[in-house]
Write a protein that holds these residues in place. Structure first.
Motif, PDB file in Angstrom:
ATOM      1  N   THR A  31      -2.352   2.961 -10.437  1.00  0.00           N
ATOM      2  CA  THR A  31      -2.303   1.991  -9.340  1.00  0.00           C
ATOM      3  C   THR A  31      -0.894   1.437  -9.174  1.00  0.00           C
ATOM      4  N   GLN A  32      -0.266   1.076 -10.290  1.00  0.00           N
ATOM      5  CA  GLN A  32       1.090   0.526 -10.217  1.00  0.00           C
ATOM      6  C   GLN A  32       2.053   1.530  -9.589  1.00  0.00           C
ATOM      7  N   THR A  33       1.921   2.791  -9.975  1.00  0.00           N
ATOM      8  CA  THR A  33       2.782   3.837  -9.419  1.00  0.00           C
ATOM      9  C   THR A  33       2.565   3.987  -7.921  1.00  0.00           C
ATOM     10  N   LEU A  34       1.315   4.028  -7.493  1.00  0.00           N
ATOM     11  CA  LEU A  34       1.020   4.230  -6.073  1.00  0.00           C
ATOM     12  C   LEU A  34       1.428   3.027  -5.231  1.00  0.00           C
ATOM     13  N   LEU A  35       1.305   1.829  -5.772  1.00  0.00           N
ATOM     14  CA  LEU A  35       1.794   0.641  -5.062  1.00  0.00           C
ATOM     15  C   LEU A  35       3.313   0.701  -4.919  1.00  0.00           C
ATOM     16  N   ALA A  36       3.983   1.101  -5.989  1.00  0.00           N
ATOM     17  CA  ALA A  36       5.441   1.187  -5.952  1.00  0.00           C
ATOM     18  C   ALA A  36       5.912   2.221  -4.934  1.00  0.00           C
ATOM     19  N   GLU A  37       5.129   3.278  -4.756  1.00  0.00           N
ATOM     20  CA  GLU A  37       5.485   4.343  -3.823  1.00  0.00           C
ATOM     21  C   GLU A  37       5.049   4.040  -2.386  1.00  0.00           C
ATOM     22  N   GLY A  38       4.375   2.920  -2.178  1.00  0.00           N
ATOM     23  CA  GLY A  38       3.927   2.552  -0.832  1.00  0.00           C
ATOM     24  C   GLY A  38       2.785   3.402  -0.309  1.00  0.00           C
ATOM     25  N   LEU A  39       1.951   3.914  -1.216  1.00  0.00           N
ATOM     26  CA  LEU A  39       0.875   4.817  -0.808  1.00  0.00           C
ATOM     27  C   LEU A  39      -0.487   4.140  -0.689  1.00  0.00           C
ATOM     28  N   VAL A  40      -0.567   2.861  -1.033  1.00  0.00           N
ATOM     29  CA  VAL A  40      -1.848   2.153  -0.970  1.00  0.00           C
ATOM     30  C   VAL A  40      -1.987   1.476   0.393  1.00  0.00           C
ATOM     31  N   ASP A  41      -3.046   1.830   1.108  1.00  0.00           N
ATOM     32  CA  ASP A  41      -3.268   1.298   2.458  1.00  0.00           C
ATOM     33  C   ASP A  41      -4.076   0.008   2.466  1.00  0.00           C
ATOM     34  N   GLU A  42      -4.802  -0.242   1.376  1.00  0.00           N
ATOM     35  CA  GLU A  42      -5.626  -1.451   1.341  1.00  0.00           C
ATOM     36  C   GLU A  42      -5.861  -1.876  -0.100  1.00  0.00           C
ATOM     37  N   LEU A  43      -5.682  -3.164  -0.375  1.00  0.00           N
ATOM     38  CA  LEU A  43      -5.969  -3.742  -1.682  1.00  0.00           C
ATOM     39  C   LEU A  43      -7.263  -4.531  -1.581  1.00  0.00           C
ATOM     40  N   ARG A  44      -8.226  -4.194  -2.428  1.00  0.00           N
ATOM     41  CA  ARG A  44      -9.494  -4.914  -2.492  1.00  0.00           C
ATOM     42  C   ARG A  44      -9.562  -5.567  -3.860  1.00  0.00           C
ATOM     43  N   LYS A  76      -3.019  -5.307 -19.339  1.00  0.00           N
ATOM     44  CA  LYS A  76      -2.448  -4.394 -18.351  1.00  0.00           C
ATOM     45  C   LYS A  76      -2.533  -4.980 -16.948  1.00  0.00           C
ATOM     46  N   ARG A  77      -1.444  -4.768 -16.206  1.00  0.00           N
ATOM     47  CA  ARG A  77      -1.351  -5.258 -14.838  1.00  0.00           C
ATOM     48  C   ARG A  77      -1.050  -4.100 -13.899  1.00  0.00           C
ATOM     49  N   ILE A  78      -1.258  -4.338 -12.609  1.00  0.00           N
ATOM     50  CA  ILE A  78      -1.101  -3.244 -11.628  1.00  0.00           C
ATOM     51  C   ILE A  78       0.123  -3.388 -10.747  1.00  0.00           C
ATOM     52  N   TYR A  79       0.776  -4.543 -10.765  1.00  0.00           N
ATOM     53  CA  TYR A  79       1.828  -4.776  -9.782  1.00  0.00           C
ATOM     54  C   TYR A  79       3.169  -4.206 -10.238  1.00  0.00           C
ATOM     55  N   PRO A  80       3.911  -3.596  -9.313  1.00  0.00           N
ATOM     56  CA  PRO A  80       5.234  -3.067  -9.652  1.00  0.00           C
ATOM     57  C   PRO A  80       6.162  -4.180 -10.128  1.00  0.00           C
ATOM     58  N   THR A  81       7.095  -3.814 -11.000  1.00  0.00           N
ATOM     59  CA  THR A  81       8.056  -4.791 -11.541  1.00  0.00           C
ATOM     60  C   THR A  81       9.484  -4.347 -11.230  1.00  0.00           C
ATOM     61  N   ASP A  82       9.655  -3.722 -10.045  1.00  0.00           N
ATOM     62  CA  ASP A  82      10.948  -3.143  -9.686  1.00  0.00           C
ATOM     63  C   ASP A  82      11.822  -4.081  -8.856  1.00  0.00           C
ATOM     64  N   GLY A  83      11.357  -5.314  -8.637  1.00  0.00           N
ATOM     65  CA  GLY A  83      12.151  -6.271  -7.876  1.00  0.00           C
ATOM     66  C   GLY A  83      12.090  -6.091  -6.370  1.00  0.00           C
ATOM     67  N   HIS A  84      11.287  -5.141  -5.890  1.00  0.00           N
ATOM     68  CA  HIS A  84      11.191  -4.865  -4.456  1.00  0.00           C
ATOM     69  C   HIS A  84      10.174  -5.797  -3.808  1.00  0.00           C
ATOM     70  N   LEU A  85      10.534  -6.403  -2.673  1.00  0.00           N
ATOM     71  CA  LEU A  85       9.640  -7.298  -1.944  1.00  0.00           C
ATOM     72  C   LEU A  85       8.654  -6.487  -1.109  1.00  0.00           C
ATOM     73  N   ARG A  86       7.377  -6.779  -1.277  1.00  0.00           N
ATOM     74  CA  ARG A  86       6.323  -6.121  -0.497  1.00  0.00           C
ATOM     75  C   ARG A  86       5.423  -7.207   0.076  1.00  0.00           C
ATOM     76  N   THR A  87       5.220  -7.212   1.377  1.00  0.00           N
ATOM     77  CA  THR A  87       4.424  -8.240   2.032  1.00  0.00           C
ATOM     78  C   THR A  87       3.092  -7.661   2.487  1.00  0.00           C
ATOM     79  N   PHE A  88       2.017  -8.406   2.247  1.00  0.00           N
ATOM     80  CA  PHE A  88       0.680  -7.996   2.646  1.00  0.00           C
ATOM     81  C   PHE A  88       0.067  -9.052   3.544  1.00  0.00           C
ATOM     82  N   GLU A  89      -0.896  -8.614   4.359  1.00  0.00           N
ATOM     83  CA  GLU A  89      -1.628  -9.572   5.183  1.00  0.00           C
ATOM     84  C   GLU A  89      -3.092  -9.602   4.754  1.00  0.00           C
ATOM     85  N   LEU A  90      -3.655 -10.793   4.749  1.00  0.00           N
ATOM     86  CA  LEU A  90      -5.043 -10.975   4.355  1.00  0.00           C
ATOM     87  C   LEU A  90      -5.945 -10.551   5.500  1.00  0.00           C
ATOM     88  N   VAL A  91      -6.845  -9.609   5.225  1.00  0.00           N
ATOM     89  CA  VAL A  91      -7.766  -9.100   6.246  1.00  0.00           C
ATOM     90  C   VAL A  91      -9.098  -9.832   6.193  1.00  0.00           C
TER      91      VAL A  91
END
Length: 199
Positions: free
Chosen positions: A139-152, A164-179
């Protein structure tokens, strides 16, 4: 297919071993099964059933697949279990062999070194949703690669203090919207997020 990710997650972002005490004790993790006291059949069960209706295939890392493969085949007869057992499944692994895959029907192995390429191809294929369950490192890898279309996320009101955690730790800003969001009687926030365009 859209790639959707489903997780039970603590307030401090831990996803390790929500289902069973012996599920994953890596790093000395001692809180396995932590999600059970908070499970709400109406709200959380309803969300799982709703998500299930759009599932074309499931995607797992090796450890999560092995845990699921040891549990679900014996639960036949329940609608959710029957779906889990019959749906197409993909497992990313460099160590599982074809005989291992026979323990849970309709499973195809994606070699670890081919994971990103193969998952991109699945994501580009026709179909409903490819649903990633558990599998923290994948999951962490796919989030970092921008391949996840929806987080549930089923955000449970508990602090686990490590794991264990799923969020990338690469310092990159990623913005999501609440559906969507709904709160269970046990204090669990069931939230759906999608990546915000342009971020």
């Amino acid at each position: 297919m859209r790639l959707a990710m489903g997780q039970f997650i603590s307030l401090d972002g831990v996803v390790q071993a929500p289902g069973h005490p012996d599920e994953d004790t890596d790093g000395g993790f001692a809180h396995g099964g932590w999600s059970h006291p908070f499970f709400d059949p109406e709200v959380m069960g309803g969300a799982l059933a709703e998500w299930q209706t759009n599932t074309e295939a499931l995607l797992f890392g090796r450890r999560t697949w092995q845990t699921m493969a040891a549990a679900w085949p014996a639960r036949a007869g329940d609608p959710f279990a029957d779906h889990m057992n019959s749906v197409t499944k993909y497992v990313v692994s460099s160590t599982l062999n074809e005989d291992d895959l026979l323990t849970w029907n309709n499973t195809t192995r994606i070699p670890g070194e081919q994971a990103l390429d193969q998952i991109k191809k699945l994501r580009d294929a026709e179909g409903r949703e490819l649903v990633l369950m558990g599998s923290a490192s994948l999951t962490q890898t796919l989030l970092a690669e921008g391949l996840v279309d929806e987080l549930r996320l089923m955000i449970l009101p508990v602090l686990l203090g490590g794991g264990k955690r799923i969020y990338p730790t690469d310092g990159h800003l990623r913005t999501f919207e609440l559906v969507s969001t709904v709160v269970s009687g046990t204090g669990v926030h069931v939230c759906t997020y999608r990546p915000k365009a342009g971020t």
